[in-house]
Design a protein around this motif. Sequence first.
Motif, PDB file in Angstrom:
ATOM      1  N   GLN A   1      30.631  48.656  62.005  1.00  0.00           N
ATOM      2  CA  GLN A   1      30.168  47.815  60.917  1.00  0.00           C
ATOM      3  C   GLN A   1      30.299  46.338  61.311  1.00  0.00           C
ATOM      4  O   GLN A   1      31.306  45.937  61.865  1.00  0.00           O
ATOM      5  N   PRO A   2      29.319  45.526  61.010  1.00  0.00           N
ATOM      6  CA  PRO A   2      29.422  44.092  61.292  1.00  0.00           C
ATOM      7  C   PRO A   2      30.537  43.461  60.456  1.00  0.00           C
ATOM      8  O   PRO A   2      30.750  43.855  59.304  1.00  0.00           O
ATOM      9  N   PRO A   3      31.267  42.482  61.005  1.00  0.00           N
ATOM     10  CA  PRO A   3      32.390  41.886  60.270  1.00  0.00           C
ATOM     11  C   PRO A   3      31.981  41.166  58.991  1.00  0.00           C
ATOM     12  O   PRO A   3      32.757  41.052  58.062  1.00  0.00           O
ATOM     13  N   TYR A   4      30.759  40.667  58.918  1.00  0.00           N
ATOM     14  CA  TYR A   4      30.335  39.959  57.712  1.00  0.00           C
ATOM     15  C   TYR A   4      30.176  40.896  56.519  1.00  0.00           C
ATOM     16  O   TYR A   4      29.976  40.451  55.398  1.00  0.00           O
ATOM     17  N   ARG A   5      30.266  42.193  56.747  1.00  0.00           N
ATOM     18  CA  ARG A   5      30.208  43.172  55.650  1.00  0.00           C
ATOM     19  C   ARG A   5      31.571  43.426  55.021  1.00  0.00           C
ATOM     20  O   ARG A   5      31.672  44.148  54.039  1.00  0.00           O
ATOM     21  N   ALA A   6      32.612  42.863  55.584  1.00  0.00           N
ATOM     22  CA  ALA A   6      33.974  43.161  55.135  1.00  0.00           C
ATOM     23  C   ALA A   6      34.170  42.968  53.630  1.00  0.00           C
ATOM     24  O   ALA A   6      34.732  43.851  52.980  1.00  0.00           O
ATOM     25  N   PRO A   7      33.751  41.846  53.031  1.00  0.00           N
ATOM     26  CA  PRO A   7      33.981  41.697  51.584  1.00  0.00           C
ATOM     27  C   PRO A   7      33.330  42.805  50.759  1.00  0.00           C
ATOM     28  O   PRO A   7      33.944  43.347  49.841  1.00  0.00           O
ATOM     29  N   ILE A   8      32.116  43.169  51.087  1.00  0.00           N
ATOM     30  CA  ILE A   8      31.447  44.224  50.331  1.00  0.00           C
ATOM     31  C   ILE A   8      32.149  45.559  50.554  1.00  0.00           C
ATOM     32  O   ILE A   8      32.315  46.347  49.621  1.00  0.00           O
ATOM     33  N   THR A   9      32.593  45.806  51.765  1.00  0.00           N
ATOM     34  CA  THR A   9      33.298  47.045  52.074  1.00  0.00           C
ATOM     35  C   THR A   9      34.594  47.152  51.265  1.00  0.00           C
ATOM     36  O   THR A   9      34.917  48.207  50.728  1.00  0.00           O
ATOM     37  N   VAL A  10      35.329  46.045  51.162  1.00  0.00           N
ATOM     38  CA  VAL A  10      36.592  46.036  50.409  1.00  0.00           C
ATOM     39  C   VAL A  10      36.343  46.360  48.942  1.00  0.00           C
ATOM     40  O   VAL A  10      37.017  47.206  48.353  1.00  0.00           O
ATOM     41  N   PHE A  11      35.379  45.712  48.328  1.00  0.00           N
ATOM     42  CA  PHE A  11      35.146  45.927  46.906  1.00  0.00           C
ATOM     43  C   PHE A  11      34.462  47.256  46.626  1.00  0.00           C
ATOM     44  O   PHE A  11      34.663  47.848  45.568  1.00  0.00           O
ATOM     45  N   LYS A  12      33.678  47.739  47.548  1.00  0.00           N
ATOM     46  CA  LYS A  12      33.099  49.078  47.399  1.00  0.00           C
ATOM     47  C   LYS A  12      34.223  50.117  47.414  1.00  0.00           C
ATOM     48  O   LYS A  12      34.256  51.027  46.582  1.00  0.00           O
ATOM     49  N   TYR A  13      35.175  49.961  48.342  1.00  0.00           N
ATOM     50  CA  TYR A  13      36.328  50.868  48.396  1.00  0.00           C
ATOM     51  C   TYR A  13      37.133  50.780  47.099  1.00  0.00           C
ATOM     52  O   TYR A  13      37.534  51.798  46.535  1.00  0.00           O
ATOM     53  N   PHE A  14      37.363  49.555  46.625  1.00  0.00           N
ATOM     54  CA  PHE A  14      38.111  49.371  45.382  1.00  0.00           C
ATOM     55  C   PHE A  14      37.441  50.143  44.244  1.00  0.00           C
ATOM     56  O   PHE A  14      38.097  50.859  43.490  1.00  0.00           O
ATOM     57  N   ASN A  15      36.137  50.025  44.137  1.00  0.00           N
ATOM     58  CA  ASN A  15      35.389  50.689  43.069  1.00  0.00           C
ATOM     59  C   ASN A  15      35.380  52.201  43.211  1.00  0.00           C
ATOM     60  O   ASN A  15      35.507  52.925  42.230  1.00  0.00           O
TER      61      ASN A  15
END
Length: 108
Positions: A1-15
Amino acid sequence: QPPYRAPITVFKYFNEAVVPTLSTVAGPYSLCMGKEWYRFPSSFFLPDHPVQVELKFLQSGFTGQLPQPYAAVNATSVIQAGFNDMNQGDPSRFVRVEDCDFIVDLNL
Protein backbone atom coordinates in the motif's frame (compact mmCIF):
# COMPACT_ATOMS: atom_id res chain seq x y z
CA GLN A 1 0.00 0.00 0.00
CA PRO A 2 1.31 3.50 -0.76
CA PRO A 3 2.19 5.47 2.41
CA TYR A 4 -0.13 8.35 1.52
CA ARG A 5 -3.04 5.96 2.12
CA ALA A 6 -2.17 5.59 5.80
CA PRO A 7 -4.78 8.04 7.18
CA ILE A 8 -7.61 6.40 5.27
CA THR A 9 -6.37 2.95 6.27
CA VAL A 10 -6.33 3.93 9.97
CA PHE A 11 -9.87 5.29 9.96
CA LYS A 12 -11.21 2.47 7.82
CA TYR A 13 -9.80 0.02 10.39
CA PHE A 14 -11.31 2.08 13.22
CA ASN A 15 -14.73 1.93 11.55
CA GLU A 16 -14.61 -1.74 10.62
CA ALA A 17 -12.79 -3.30 13.60
CA VAL A 18 -13.12 -0.97 16.59
CA VAL A 19 -16.56 0.62 16.27
CA PRO A 20 -18.44 -2.72 16.21
CA THR A 21 -16.97 -3.51 19.64
CA LEU A 22 -18.28 -0.31 21.25
CA SER A 23 -21.35 -0.21 23.45
CA THR A 24 -24.31 1.70 22.05
CA VAL A 25 -25.30 2.90 25.54
CA ALA A 26 -21.92 4.18 26.77
CA GLY A 27 -21.34 6.85 24.08
CA PRO A 28 -20.74 9.31 22.75
CA TYR A 29 -17.08 8.38 22.36
CA SER A 30 -14.30 10.89 21.70
CA LEU A 31 -11.77 10.30 18.96
CA CYS A 32 -8.97 12.80 19.50
CA MET A 33 -6.54 13.99 16.89
CA GLY A 34 -3.04 15.04 17.91
CA LYS A 35 -0.50 16.93 15.85
CA GLU A 36 -1.51 15.04 12.71
CA TRP A 37 -5.04 16.55 12.77
CA TYR A 38 -4.72 17.82 9.20
CA ARG A 39 -4.48 14.23 7.90
CA PHE A 40 -7.99 13.39 9.12
CA PRO A 41 -9.71 12.36 5.87
CA SER A 42 -13.40 12.97 6.57
CA SER A 43 -16.05 12.85 9.26
CA PHE A 44 -17.75 10.23 7.07
CA PHE A 45 -15.41 7.82 8.85
CA LEU A 46 -17.01 8.64 12.21
CA PRO A 47 -20.31 6.91 12.87
CA ASP A 48 -23.21 8.66 14.54
CA HIS A 49 -25.58 5.68 14.63
CA PRO A 50 -25.90 3.33 16.46
CA VAL A 51 -22.62 4.35 18.12
CA GLN A 52 -21.77 8.05 18.23
CA VAL A 53 -18.10 9.05 17.84
CA GLU A 54 -17.16 12.73 18.05
CA LEU A 55 -13.97 14.28 16.66
CA LYS A 56 -11.90 16.25 19.20
CA PHE A 57 -8.47 17.89 19.12
CA LEU A 58 -5.48 17.68 21.47
CA GLN A 59 -3.07 20.56 22.01
CA SER A 60 -0.07 20.25 19.70
CA GLY A 61 2.63 22.50 18.29
CA PHE A 62 0.17 24.04 15.83
CA THR A 63 -0.95 27.50 16.97
CA GLY A 64 -3.31 28.47 14.15
CA GLN A 65 -7.02 27.99 13.74
CA LEU A 66 -8.26 24.40 13.67
CA PRO A 67 -11.18 23.07 11.68
CA GLN A 68 -14.52 22.91 13.41
CA PRO A 69 -17.56 20.71 12.78
CA TYR A 70 -20.38 22.25 10.81
CA ALA A 71 -23.21 23.87 12.74
CA ALA A 72 -26.41 21.81 12.91
CA VAL A 73 -28.46 24.57 11.24
CA ASN A 74 -27.32 26.60 8.19
CA ALA A 75 -24.07 24.64 8.33
CA THR A 76 -22.04 26.43 5.69
CA SER A 77 -23.45 29.93 6.09
CA VAL A 78 -22.84 30.42 9.81
CA ILE A 79 -19.66 31.96 11.18
CA GLN A 80 -19.10 29.95 14.33
CA ALA A 81 -17.71 31.25 17.61
CA GLY A 82 -13.92 31.33 17.72
CA PHE A 83 -13.43 31.89 13.99
CA ASN A 84 -11.29 34.85 12.98
CA ASP A 85 -9.51 36.17 9.92
CA MET A 86 -6.11 36.21 11.64
CA ASN A 87 -5.67 32.40 11.78
CA GLN A 88 -5.30 32.67 15.56
CA GLY A 89 -5.84 29.54 17.58
CA ASP A 90 -8.91 29.06 19.72
CA PRO A 91 -8.06 27.24 22.99
CA SER A 92 -11.69 26.18 23.45
CA ARG A 93 -11.28 23.64 20.62
CA PHE A 94 -8.83 21.52 22.60
CA VAL A 95 -9.64 18.74 25.05
CA ARG A 96 -7.51 17.04 27.69
CA VAL A 97 -6.01 13.62 26.98
CA GLU A 98 -8.14 12.27 29.84
CA ASP A 99 -11.27 13.22 27.87
CA CYS A 100 -10.31 10.99 24.90
CA ASP A 101 -11.50 7.45 24.35
CA PHE A 102 -9.23 7.06 21.31
CA ILE A 103 -6.20 9.05 20.15
CA VAL A 104 -4.75 9.24 16.66
CA ASP A 105 -1.28 10.76 16.52
CA LEU A 106 2.14 10.15 15.04
CA ASN A 107 5.35 9.77 16.99
CA LEU A 108 8.59 9.75 15.01
